[in-house]
Design a protein around this motif. Structure first.
Motif, PDB file in Angstrom:
ATOM      1  N   UNK A  41       0.824  -1.204   0.000  1.00 55.05           N
ATOM      2  CA  UNK A  41       0.000   0.000   0.000  1.00 55.05           C
ATOM      3  C   UNK A  41       0.863   1.261   0.000  1.00 55.05           C
ATOM      4  N   UNK A  42       0.333   2.301  -0.606  1.00 58.84           N
ATOM      5  CA  UNK A  42       0.858   3.648  -0.488  1.00 58.84           C
ATOM      6  C   UNK A  42      -0.280   4.544  -0.019  1.00 58.84           C
ATOM      7  N   UNK A  43      -0.022   5.356   0.999  1.00 56.96           N
ATOM      8  CA  UNK A  43      -1.029   6.274   1.521  1.00 56.96           C
ATOM      9  C   UNK A  43      -0.710   7.676   1.017  1.00 56.96           C
ATOM     10  N   UNK A  44      -1.529   8.169   0.094  1.00 59.47           N
ATOM     11  CA  UNK A  44      -1.269   9.469  -0.534  1.00 59.47           C
ATOM     12  C   UNK A  44      -2.576  10.235  -0.683  1.00 59.47           C
ATOM     13  N   UNK A  50       1.106  15.712  -8.127  1.00 64.26           N
ATOM     14  CA  UNK A  50       2.492  15.294  -7.953  1.00 64.26           C
ATOM     15  C   UNK A  50       2.612  13.989  -7.192  1.00 64.26           C
ATOM     16  N   UNK A  51       1.798  13.837  -6.146  1.00 62.75           N
ATOM     17  CA  UNK A  51       1.816  12.584  -5.402  1.00 62.75           C
ATOM     18  C   UNK A  51       1.337  11.426  -6.268  1.00 62.75           C
ATOM     19  N   UNK A 103      -9.094  12.964 -12.818  1.00 64.34           N
ATOM     20  CA  UNK A 103      -8.220  13.626 -13.790  1.00 64.34           C
ATOM     21  C   UNK A 103      -6.763  13.302 -13.493  1.00 64.34           C
ATOM     22  N   UNK A 104      -6.366  13.430 -12.238  1.00 63.47           N
ATOM     23  CA  UNK A 104      -4.960  13.198 -11.880  1.00 63.47           C
ATOM     24  C   UNK A 104      -4.520  11.775 -12.183  1.00 63.47           C
TER      25      UNK A 104
END
Length: 295
Positions: A41-44, A50-51, A103-104
């Protein structure tokens, strides 16, 4: 496949990830909160472009460092992360977060050369679910040709996301598939919730008397991962039967007077047509609340 999956800590996402892992896919869950599942997992913050592109272009876990060949690329992106409905926070914030995150995510995917994106749209796009008062469909069963002119900010965000996805696909040629997901039901919820739906079918009017088993939702995501070359498409996602105990003719008589009925419907056929997904990606839902309640 190496899959970048957003929203895997949510109700729908956790079941989809379990199914994809069972099919042998290597999945990274990207969310704001941990899932508690056996998944890297990544928590962003997905509202931060940018993230998003940073997370999509870095190693998943230490095991990937051993090859010494640099960061492996993702084969696909699955975007489920969203504020899941109206009336949680403000309407404007629901729209803002749902549209900017989509969108990102799609922008990062196509700029990194990822040629398969699957994103979660919604049954609410057809304007029935969160309408002020009663809005009836233009016709039943509802299929993907039905107009999508919703009245609420959540559904508006989903319609906007579909156009965003369509535009990115036209610009890049990637395969981008939208899933208009009906009401997601976990296996334990059949015994808890469906007796009330059998007793009072009106409880399911806003969901077009349909549902999607969480396990079958995972199945259609896998079907889309395995189907290439469709360009941009949207698919209704539902199980084959209705979520109420009365027949389709009784539903029409009680709730859809004056609504066009397109074709002859079987006794318990869903009013949220999944035929397109069956024909184009091989969707084959296996679960039904009726089997659980019989037991």
């Amino acid at each position: 496949m190496r899959v970048f999956f957003t929203g895997g800590s949510g109700k729908a996402g956790k079941w989809a990830i379990q199914h994809l892992q069972a099919q042998g896919h290597h999945v990274m869950n990207v969310d704001r909160v941990p899932s508690g599942s056996d998944c890297p997992e990544l928590l962003i913050d997905l509202c931060d472009a940018g993230q998003v592109i940073g997370a999509m272009s870095q190693f998943i876990e230490s095991a990937e460092l051993g090859k010494g060949t640099g960061v492996p690329t993702y084969d696909a992106v699955v975007h489920f992360a969203a504020i899941p409905r109206v009336m949680i926070g403000t309407d404007g914030e629901c729209f803002r977060q749902n549209t900017i995150t989509t969108y990102n995510v799609i922008e990062a995917a196509v700029k990194l050369g990822i040629s398969k994106v699957i994103f979660a749209s919604s049954e609410t796009t057809y304007a029935v679910c969160f309408a002020d008062g009663e809005v009836k469909p233009d016709f039943v069963p509802i299929d993907e040709t039905h107009p999508t002119v919703p009245h609420d900010s959540y559904a508006m965000s989903k319609v906007c996301n579909e156009m965003t996805a369509k535009s990115f696909q036209a610009r890049t040629g990637a395969d981008i598939y939208g899933l208009r997901i009906n009401n997601v039901i976990e296996p334990n919820e059949y015994a808890e919730m469906f007796p009330a739906f059998v007793k009072d079918p009106a409880l399911r009017r806003r969901n077009i008397f349909a549902y999607i088993d969480a396990r079958d939702l995972g199945h259609i995501v896998d079907c889309c991962l395995k189907t290439d070359g469709l360009g941009y498409e949207v698919f209704n996602v539902s199980n084959d039967d209705m979520s109420v105990g009365i027949t389709s003719n009784e539903v029409i008589e009680r709730f859809y007077q004056g609504v066009e009925v397109r074709g002859k419907m079987s006794e318990h056929e869903t009013f949220y047509s999944n035929k397109k997904a069956k024909e184009m990606v091989g969707f084959a839902p296996k679960h039904s609340w009726r089997d659980v309640l019989k037991r």
